[in-house]
Write an enzyme that holds these catalytic residues in place. Structure first.
Site, PDB file in Angstrom:
ATOM      1  N   LYS A  70       0.814  -1.137  -0.153  1.00 23.59           N
ATOM      2  CA  LYS A  70       0.144  -0.031  -0.088  1.00 23.59           C
ATOM      3  C   LYS A  70       0.938   1.333  -0.113  1.00 23.59           C
ATOM      4  O   LYS A  70       0.586   2.301  -0.709  1.00 23.59           O
ATOM      5  CB  LYS A  70      -1.019  -0.038   1.232  1.00 23.59           C
ATOM      6  CG  LYS A  70      -2.094  -1.357   1.177  1.00 23.59           C
ATOM      7  CD  LYS A  70      -2.714  -1.447   2.441  1.00 23.59           C
ATOM      8  CE  LYS A  70      -3.504  -2.556   2.043  1.00 23.59           C
ATOM      9  NZ  LYS A  70      -4.133  -3.330   3.466  1.00 23.59           N
ATOM     10  N   GLN A 114      -3.880  -1.644   9.962  1.00 23.22           N
ATOM     11  CA  GLN A 114      -3.772  -2.969   9.096  1.00 23.22           C
ATOM     12  C   GLN A 114      -4.543  -3.907  10.014  1.00 23.22           C
ATOM     13  O   GLN A 114      -4.110  -4.119  11.217  1.00 23.22           O
ATOM     14  CB  GLN A 114      -2.394  -3.334   8.563  1.00 23.22           C
ATOM     15  CG  GLN A 114      -2.275  -4.717   7.953  1.00 23.22           C
ATOM     16  CD  GLN A 114      -2.999  -4.727   6.433  1.00 23.22           C
ATOM     17  OE1 GLN A 114      -2.712  -3.739   5.791  1.00 23.22           O
ATOM     18  NE2 GLN A 114      -3.468  -5.813   6.363  1.00 23.22           N
ATOM     19  N   ASP A 137     -10.451   3.833   4.869  1.00 27.11           N
ATOM     20  CA  ASP A 137     -10.289   2.240   4.618  1.00 27.11           C
ATOM     21  C   ASP A 137     -11.880   1.946   5.018  1.00 27.11           C
ATOM     22  O   ASP A 137     -12.079   0.547   4.992  1.00 27.11           O
ATOM     23  CB  ASP A 137      -9.501   1.835   5.400  1.00 27.11           C
ATOM     24  CG  ASP A 137      -9.073   0.021   5.028  1.00 27.11           C
ATOM     25  OD1 ASP A 137      -9.330   0.061   3.874  1.00 27.11           O
ATOM     26  OD2 ASP A 137      -8.692  -0.515   5.957  1.00 27.11           O
TER      27      ASP A 137
END
Ligand code: NAP
Length: 302
Positions: A70, A114, A137
């Site tokens: 990412k 994450q 996200d």
């Protein structure tokens, strides 16, 4: 959108696959190019470079690889990154404090935690420490509510990417019966909500669902988000179904038995190259969205 046919097995012409591929790679590349243009325009206009903060807790190699991927893609799109790596024994309080600090930092526009996080951490508490304006996200309850109500807001990246792919391939959603296999908060649940907001009739299925194959056989659209290699078999599919395989298992294997499914489905996402690239592309696009919005609101700084 270019539509491709899967490779035909040379030794058996009678089992020629019928399904066309929904290629995420191509669409994702277009999205990243557009995000990069917007990031550069923002920088030229205001001096603000969009910045994505990534937070990794622990030393799981797969998670570290995802974060690195990412960050690399961000760089290519002209998006800066801030990397926070915390030890595996981090407490919920420590993680929440870190995420709160990033949420208040005017130089950070998007935050990615994450997941999964280590077992001792209250993952929901950690997600909720991300400011909704920086939740690129789409993991907070705020983002989920927006998806559920069909309101504008950041989307969970994998479900949002799936919807973009279905739209790009002009899959009719209104009135279609979509069966979602899996109900995780970052994938199955929001995928169903986004399909519902597009007027699909949605059936959620999960590990306690009875007669799963019979339910899947009724689907015009199947979204597989289970985390089990080759779990959905070709015999479960209605002929002509559209199959979205969000699974990613060891050895580049999806949750759908690809060879069997291509014999029955009309459209199918490959693994890799289907849903995966769309997830990252949406993350970058939403980071630029966040930077533009915060700059316009005067809450971002150079
Ligand atoms: P997860 O949190 O483990 O959720 C799995 C879901 O599958 C759960 O809802 C579970 O039901 C359900 N399930 C498990 N066994 C089942 C069974 N026998 N029958 C029906 N449902 C069953 O996984 P996730 O995070 O949603 O990820 C799912 C897959 O997507 C994984 O392969 C993951 O690697 C992949 N993924 C891909 C991307 C991407 O960018 N492409 C992003 C995220 C995840 P219960 O709720 O009842 O336990």
């Amino acid at each position: 959108m270019t539509q491709s046919t899967p490779t035909q097995s040379a030794d058996n012409a009678t089992t020629q696959p019928q399904a066309r591929l929904m290629i995420g790679t191509e669409l994702a590349a277009e999205m990243v190019t557009k995000a990069a243009v917007r990031a550069e325009a923002l920088r030229e206009r205001t001096g603000v470079q969009p910045c994505l903060a990534t937070v990794l807790v622990g030393d799981d190699p797969a998670s570290a690889t995802y974060v690195r991927m990412k960050q690399n893609r961000s760089k290519k799109a002209g998006i800066g990154s801030r990397s926070v790596v915390l030890p595996a024994e981090t407490t919920t309080e420590e993680l929440v404090a870190e995420l709160t600090k990033l949420s208040e930092d005017p130089e950070v526009h998007g935050i990615l935690l994450q997941h999964p996080v280590p077992a001792q951490i209250d993952e929901r508490a950690a997600f909720e420490a991300i400011a909704p304006a920086k939740d690129v996200d789409g993991v907070t309850m705020h983002a989920f509510a927006a998806m559920a109500f069909g309101e504008p807001g950041f989307r969970s990246c994998t479900p949002g990417g799936i919807l973009r792919l279905l739209e790009a391939y002009e899959v009719p959603l209104s009135g279609a019966h979509a069966v979602v296999i899996g109900r995780s908060p970052i994938l199955g649940k929001p995928a169903g909500m986004l399909l519902l907001a597009s007027n699909a009739t949605v059936t959620y299925t999960h590990s306690r669902t009875k007669d799963l194959a019979d339910i899947v056989r009724q689907a015009d659209i199947v979204v597989a988000a289970v985390g089990k290699a080759n779990f959905v078999r070709g015999s479960w599919l209605k002929p002509g179904a559209v199959v979205v395989d969000a699974g990613y298992n060891e050895g580049n294997v999806g949750d759908v038995h690809f060879e069997e499914a291509t014999e029955v489905a009309s459209l199918i996402t490959p693994v890799p190259g289907g849903v995966g690239p769309m997830t990252i592309a949406l993350l970058l696009e939403q980071t630029v969205d966040a930077a533009e919005a915060q700059t316009a609101a005067g809450t971002a700084s150079v």
